[in-house]
Enzyme design. Structure first.
Site, PDB file in Angstrom:
ATOM      1  N   HIS A 165     -42.042  16.938 -43.931  1.00  0.00           N
ATOM      2  CA  HIS A 165     -40.656  16.833 -43.524  1.00  0.00           C
ATOM      3  C   HIS A 165     -40.195  18.209 -43.038  1.00  0.00           C
ATOM      4  O   HIS A 165     -40.767  19.230 -43.413  1.00  0.00           O
ATOM      5  CB  HIS A 165     -39.785  16.372 -44.689  1.00  0.00           C
ATOM      6  CG  HIS A 165     -40.014  14.948 -45.059  1.00  0.00           C
ATOM      7  ND1 HIS A 165     -39.591  14.402 -46.248  1.00  0.00           N
ATOM      8  CD2 HIS A 165     -40.650  13.939 -44.401  1.00  0.00           C
ATOM      9  CE1 HIS A 165     -39.943  13.124 -46.306  1.00  0.00           C
ATOM     10  NE2 HIS A 165     -40.583  12.826 -45.190  1.00  0.00           N
ATOM     11  N   LYS A 196     -45.718  13.122 -36.691  1.00  0.00           N
ATOM     12  CA  LYS A 196     -44.454  12.510 -36.314  1.00  0.00           C
ATOM     13  C   LYS A 196     -43.471  13.549 -35.783  1.00  0.00           C
ATOM     14  O   LYS A 196     -42.747  13.309 -34.813  1.00  0.00           O
ATOM     15  CB  LYS A 196     -43.848  11.788 -37.524  1.00  0.00           C
ATOM     16  CG  LYS A 196     -42.525  11.104 -37.261  1.00  0.00           C
ATOM     17  CD  LYS A 196     -42.023  10.410 -38.513  1.00  0.00           C
ATOM     18  CE  LYS A 196     -40.674   9.738 -38.269  1.00  0.00           C
ATOM     19  NZ  LYS A 196     -40.165   9.070 -39.493  1.00  0.00           N
ATOM     20  N   ARG A 203     -46.393   7.580 -50.211  1.00  0.00           N
ATOM     21  CA  ARG A 203     -45.577   8.777 -49.977  1.00  0.00           C
ATOM     22  C   ARG A 203     -44.346   8.757 -50.886  1.00  0.00           C
ATOM     23  O   ARG A 203     -43.986   9.776 -51.479  1.00  0.00           O
ATOM     24  CB  ARG A 203     -45.179   8.858 -48.502  1.00  0.00           C
ATOM     25  CG  ARG A 203     -46.347   9.182 -47.592  1.00  0.00           C
ATOM     26  CD  ARG A 203     -46.028   9.032 -46.115  1.00  0.00           C
ATOM     27  NE  ARG A 203     -44.954   9.873 -45.646  1.00  0.00           N
ATOM     28  CZ  ARG A 203     -45.059  11.175 -45.389  1.00  0.00           C
ATOM     29  NH1 ARG A 203     -46.209  11.803 -45.604  1.00  0.00           N
ATOM     30  NH2 ARG A 203     -44.030  11.856 -44.918  1.00  0.00           N
ATOM     31  N   ARG A 214     -49.162  10.286 -43.926  1.00  0.00           N
ATOM     32  CA  ARG A 214     -48.839   9.005 -43.303  1.00  0.00           C
ATOM     33  C   ARG A 214     -50.140   8.258 -43.007  1.00  0.00           C
ATOM     34  O   ARG A 214     -51.146   8.876 -42.641  1.00  0.00           O
ATOM     35  CB  ARG A 214     -48.032   9.219 -42.022  1.00  0.00           C
ATOM     36  CG  ARG A 214     -46.671   9.857 -42.277  1.00  0.00           C
ATOM     37  CD  ARG A 214     -45.902  10.068 -40.980  1.00  0.00           C
ATOM     38  NE  ARG A 214     -44.589  10.682 -41.246  1.00  0.00           N
ATOM     39  CZ  ARG A 214     -44.352  11.986 -41.312  1.00  0.00           C
ATOM     40  NH1 ARG A 214     -45.370  12.847 -41.099  1.00  0.00           N
ATOM     41  NH2 ARG A 214     -43.164  12.458 -41.579  1.00  0.00           N
ATOM     42  N   TYR A 236     -39.917  25.955 -41.076  1.00  0.00           N
ATOM     43  CA  TYR A 236     -41.022  26.753 -41.579  1.00  0.00           C
ATOM     44  C   TYR A 236     -42.301  26.414 -40.804  1.00  0.00           C
ATOM     45  O   TYR A 236     -42.505  25.284 -40.367  1.00  0.00           O
ATOM     46  CB  TYR A 236     -41.262  26.466 -43.060  1.00  0.00           C
ATOM     47  CG  TYR A 236     -40.355  27.226 -43.988  1.00  0.00           C
ATOM     48  CD1 TYR A 236     -40.612  28.549 -44.315  1.00  0.00           C
ATOM     49  CD2 TYR A 236     -39.239  26.625 -44.547  1.00  0.00           C
ATOM     50  CE1 TYR A 236     -39.792  29.255 -45.181  1.00  0.00           C
ATOM     51  CE2 TYR A 236     -38.403  27.319 -45.418  1.00  0.00           C
ATOM     52  CZ  TYR A 236     -38.690  28.640 -45.730  1.00  0.00           C
ATOM     53  OH  TYR A 236     -37.884  29.329 -46.586  1.00  0.00           O
ATOM     54  N   HIS A 247     -48.102   3.105 -46.779  1.00  0.00           N
ATOM     55  CA  HIS A 247     -47.065   4.110 -46.570  1.00  0.00           C
ATOM     56  C   HIS A 247     -46.284   4.384 -47.852  1.00  0.00           C
ATOM     57  O   HIS A 247     -45.729   5.473 -48.047  1.00  0.00           O
ATOM     58  CB  HIS A 247     -46.113   3.658 -45.470  1.00  0.00           C
ATOM     59  CG  HIS A 247     -45.304   4.767 -44.883  1.00  0.00           C
ATOM     60  ND1 HIS A 247     -44.170   5.258 -45.491  1.00  0.00           N
ATOM     61  CD2 HIS A 247     -45.452   5.490 -43.747  1.00  0.00           C
ATOM     62  CE1 HIS A 247     -43.664   6.234 -44.758  1.00  0.00           C
ATOM     63  NE2 HIS A 247     -44.417   6.402 -43.694  1.00  0.00           N
TER      64      HIS A 247
END
Length: 412
Positions: A361, A271, A337, A244, A371, A334
């Protein structure tokens, strides 16, 4: 209180999708769903929660169900799992169909995601689920869902003109099914089989270049960009690392281990509020070593030109893109991504779970937990190096395969 035959005969389903449970004690209960009444017994064996199915009432009477439950408990005391010898195969199949539905899986997945999402995002996803998905595939066992089932749902959304929402709902279905794979409810995520089956989102809704040929031109323009070394380096690293923009511009030298080719971003900067590991391809390491000679004495990798006590402005990368002629409707910082996500999946055929990990994510493990930061790190490092090498070849003018074939316009 123990059940009675009179009480059971009078029971009616309340309408709850999951059914109504009535306990008889000692783990035996009656599940009332629609017009059927199922005998069930919950127990634990070898540290795992399991359920026995004893058939339906009145075919299996209350007394018979209690006998079956007592036999099962004797086997448990003897250290034997009663499930295999005692289960009625048809009853067990019905049990799985009752419990392992798409709606049940989706609601469990949504609850898992709550801690790492904003309330607004959760509400939007829940609205999609309840309005567009549950009425059509909610009661289907997850293991029976086929690509055509999800396609039918998405086409209904497309038909009302919500093309972007259709794509987002497909992504949500994929995330739910991958969670189902992780916890053993599904064999695979079937949404990749829908590739090319949806109406393309109009380009005006994208602030990212996702066609390799167009990306090649952008990369050449970026490498020819004449600006301050801090801005130029940040610009070149943006497509390589696809973090990001705020994570990149706020990077600190203390977070990097260039010898190990790793960047560890603290949870406070992420985030999702989870520490993130970024494997650095050799191209990124070279760029950072060069920049270290200029800004390595300070805290920030990309310091502000006005004061080294602050990081680079959030507008720096976008301003450079505008100076190269790329408007905000075509490309944004951005947007790299989305560029990486699309091309890594659709051109380089990289594993979707590795891409999702690298995008920071939330990816669920087989125990239903996110994870940790080191998950699949060697595989992610190899993917990042392949991505960097691909960008180099693209910039150098290598032949590229478009994601979408050119339209047939016929003879001139």
């Amino acid at each position: 209180m123990a059940l009675t035959d009179l009480f059971i005969r009078k029971l009616k389903h309340s309408g709850k999708p999951s059914g109504d449970k009535y306990s008889d004690g000692r783990s035996l209960y009656l599940l009332v769903k629609e017009s059927n009444k199922y005998w069930r017994m919950n127990y634990r064996f070898d540290g795992k929660h399991k359920t026995l199915a004893f058939g339906t009432y009145p075919e299996i009477s209350l007394a018979e169900a209690r006998e079956l439950c007592a036999d099962a408990r004797k086997q448990l005391r003897a250290g034997v799992d009663p499930k295999a010898p005692k289960i009625d195969p048809h009853a067990q199949q019905q049990l799985e169909a009752d419990l392992n539905t798409f709606e049940a899986l989706a609601r469990e997945w949504l609850a898992k995601m709550e801690a790492s999402r904003s309330a607004g995002t959760q509400e939007k996803v829940l609205a999609w689920l309840e309005h567009d998905l549950f009425p059509f595939i909610g009661q289907m066992p997850v293991s029976t869902i086929k690509p055509r089932d999800i396609l039918g749902v998405i086409q209904r959304v497309e038909a009302r003109g919500a093309v972007d929402s259709a794509h987002r709902i497909k992504q949500v279905c994929g995330q739910i099914l991958r969670y189902g794979v992780a916890i053993g409810w599904a064999e695979r995520d079937v949404t990749p089989d829908l590739k090319g089956a949806l109406v393309a989102v109009p380009r005006k809704n994208f602030a990212a270049i996702t066609e390799p040929k167009e990306l090649a031109g952008l990369l050449r323009a970026m490498h020819a960009y004449n600006g301050h070394v801090v801005a130029v380096t940040a610009l070149k690293l943006t497509p390589l690392l696809f973090v990001r923009p705020g994570e990149l511009r706020a990077a600190e030298w203390s977070e990097f281990n260039l010898d190990a080719a790793e960047w560890r971003i603290p949870a406070a900067k992420m985030k999702m509020k989870m520490e993130h590991m970024v494997p650095l391809p050799k191209q990124a390491v070279e760029l950072l070593r060069e920049l270290h000679r200029v800004t390595g004495h300070g805290k920030f990798v990309f310091p502000s030109l006005r004061t080294e006590q602050a990081c680079m402005s959030e507008n720096t990368i976008n301003a450079a893109l505008r100076a190269m002629g790329y408007t905000k409707d075509v490309m944004t910082a951005h947007g790299f991504r989305a560029t990486a996500r699309t091309i890594l999946d659709e051109v380089l055929n990289e594993r979707v779970d590795l891409i999702e990990h690298q995008l920071a994510h939330r990816v669920i493990d087989p125990n239903g937990r996110a994870y940790n930061r080191t998950a699949h790190l060697p595989a992610r490092a190899a993917m990042m190096q392949r991505w960097a090498d691909y960008l180099d070849k693209l910039r150098a003018g290598a032949n590229v395969i478009p994601i979408r074939p050119a339209p047939d316009v016929g003879p001139a």
